[in-house]
Design a protein around this motif. Sequence first.
Motif, PDB file in Angstrom:
ATOM      1  N   UNK A  18       0.827  -1.190   0.000  1.00 49.03           N
ATOM      2  CA  UNK A  18       0.000   0.000   0.000  1.00 49.03           C
ATOM      3  C   UNK A  18       0.860   1.237   0.000  1.00 49.03           C
ATOM      4  N   UNK A  19       0.230   2.374  -0.208  1.00 45.62           N
ATOM      5  CA  UNK A  19       0.941   3.648  -0.155  1.00 45.62           C
ATOM      6  C   UNK A  19      -0.063   4.750   0.154  1.00 45.62           C
ATOM      7  N   UNK A  20       0.397   5.992   0.101  1.00 42.79           N
ATOM      8  CA  UNK A  20      -0.468   7.111   0.506  1.00 42.79           C
ATOM      9  C   UNK A  20      -1.652   7.316  -0.420  1.00 42.79           C
ATOM     10  N   UNK A  21      -1.635   6.669  -1.595  1.00 46.45           N
ATOM     11  CA  UNK A  21      -2.754   6.797  -2.525  1.00 46.45           C
ATOM     12  C   UNK A  21      -3.681   5.593  -2.493  1.00 46.45           C
ATOM     13  N   UNK A  22      -3.403   4.621  -1.639  1.00 47.04           N
ATOM     14  CA  UNK A  22      -4.289   3.467  -1.519  1.00 47.04           C
ATOM     15  C   UNK A  22      -5.676   3.940  -1.082  1.00 47.04           C
ATOM     16  N   UNK A  23      -6.683   3.393  -1.718  1.00 44.56           N
ATOM     17  CA  UNK A  23      -8.061   3.827  -1.486  1.00 44.56           C
ATOM     18  C   UNK A  23      -8.987   2.615  -1.475  1.00 44.56           C
ATOM     19  N   UNK A  24     -10.187   2.859  -1.008  1.00 41.72           N
ATOM     20  CA  UNK A  24     -11.229   1.846  -1.132  1.00 41.72           C
ATOM     21  C   UNK A  24     -12.180   2.278  -2.231  1.00 41.72           C
TER      22      UNK A  24
END
Length: 507
Positions: free
Chosen positions: A303-309
Amino acid sequence: MRQSISYFAFLFSFLLAPLQAQEIHLDSLDNFLEKVRQDFEVVGLSVGIVRNDTVIYAKGFGEREIGKSAAVSKETTFGIGSISKSFTVLTLGMLVEEGKIDWDDRVVDYLPYFELYDPYVSNNMTIRDLLTHRSGLPEVSGGSLWYHSDLDRVELIKGLKYLEPESGFREKPAYQNVMFVVASEIVKEVSGMSWDKFLQTRVLDPLKMDQTTSLAADREANNNLAQPHIWDEDFKKVAIVQEKGDNLAPGGFIYSSAKDMNNYMRLLLNRGVFQNDSLVGENILEEIFKPQFLYQISGKPFGNEFSSYGLGWWVTPHKGHKIIEHSGGIDGMSAQLFMIEDMNLGVVILTNVSKEPASFLIKAKLMEWIMDDPAFDFYQRGLEFRANRFDRLREEAANLKPKPNTRPSLSVQDYAGHYHDRMYGDISINQLQSGELELSFSRTPLFTGKLSHWHYDTFKIDWEDIRVPDGFLTFNFDSEMNITGFSLDQDNLLDVDFDELTILRKN
């Protein structure tokens, strides 16, 4: 505004990064999967891989049940846990495409009985909110309602009004199961058929997912069914009886096989088309796979800071690739599914053990091969984590001792009585003929255990079922030493947090 900026940053990183990746080492995969099975005592597992609308791998390893000769195959069914949520989203997407609902319709417009603790949230929660974990409730709220209980889906939903939020509505994500049950009842209300039947006729049958079901009766009738396994008190694998799970099927209790899940991934990666039959529009899948709410799945590299649901899926940009994924776990079962959209590649991993990192490590190794990135190599760390975990648990058990020379405030029979939580219902403490106290939850036979004095007014709970770890029960008193209720100090089970209960003595 923050969400809009994040979304455009996600697109920017996806469009500009180079699209490079390596092939999966299919010639080495069999040996690797068997090594994982041996190293982590995985009783059985099955893996499926698709690419460019073609099945390139589907195999089973090990046994369906420990100590028995029945082998796992690509057709063997396993619990897929929370990957079930994506099926509920897909059924809703079909209704959106037909113009019968909209993602941003209010829940109460379809289910007038839907009610949460905060009236504003009750009146304004939308279908999109249900699917993105932003209700404001604590993580996995409502687990004590559905876990092994005899409550049906509507009864479960009607109990949600007692759950107190821990954050503002749409303020931050907190993972939920029960909201997908609410979503499934909207499918029932709009379509005129149960969610299970809608799923079967509109999704499973057209995809030829013959081994897949959301109903426990059908699951148990399957003669190629993997049995769930957990640790016993000596950290040995034992088979257990799976709970019925029908009340939570839309959020976590679909059973499927690697063969069937390959067809599911082919549909999702092929823009809603399976064998030249369009089941759902490409625009619906685009919305489902679009980031809806920032929600980090894990640390780097996964994951990273742009990981989203998205809607029922985690979505992460990684070095120019869009990774769509979800994991799943129920008692004695663990699963992983990930798809790399631009490669038209999907992988599903099914195992019949829980509390083992095996399915995650298989995913990590495949990501390492696909991305040609050693940062995904977690295998040795996984082995060390497992060994250290056993040592830590044994040490914790050895150090757990009562305060010496204490006695309860009352005689044993005075603790017996009828208790109640306003959400859950009745809970009893009975004195048996042996003189022992027994705790029992009225809607959940699994939550039955003997009480033995530990220290002061705290009793140790020896639950009858092996999957429930021993816990503690402490009685509460008023100023005149009348019992007002009790509190549970219990390790959380599979998505069950006993802290959500306020148990009071009935008059």
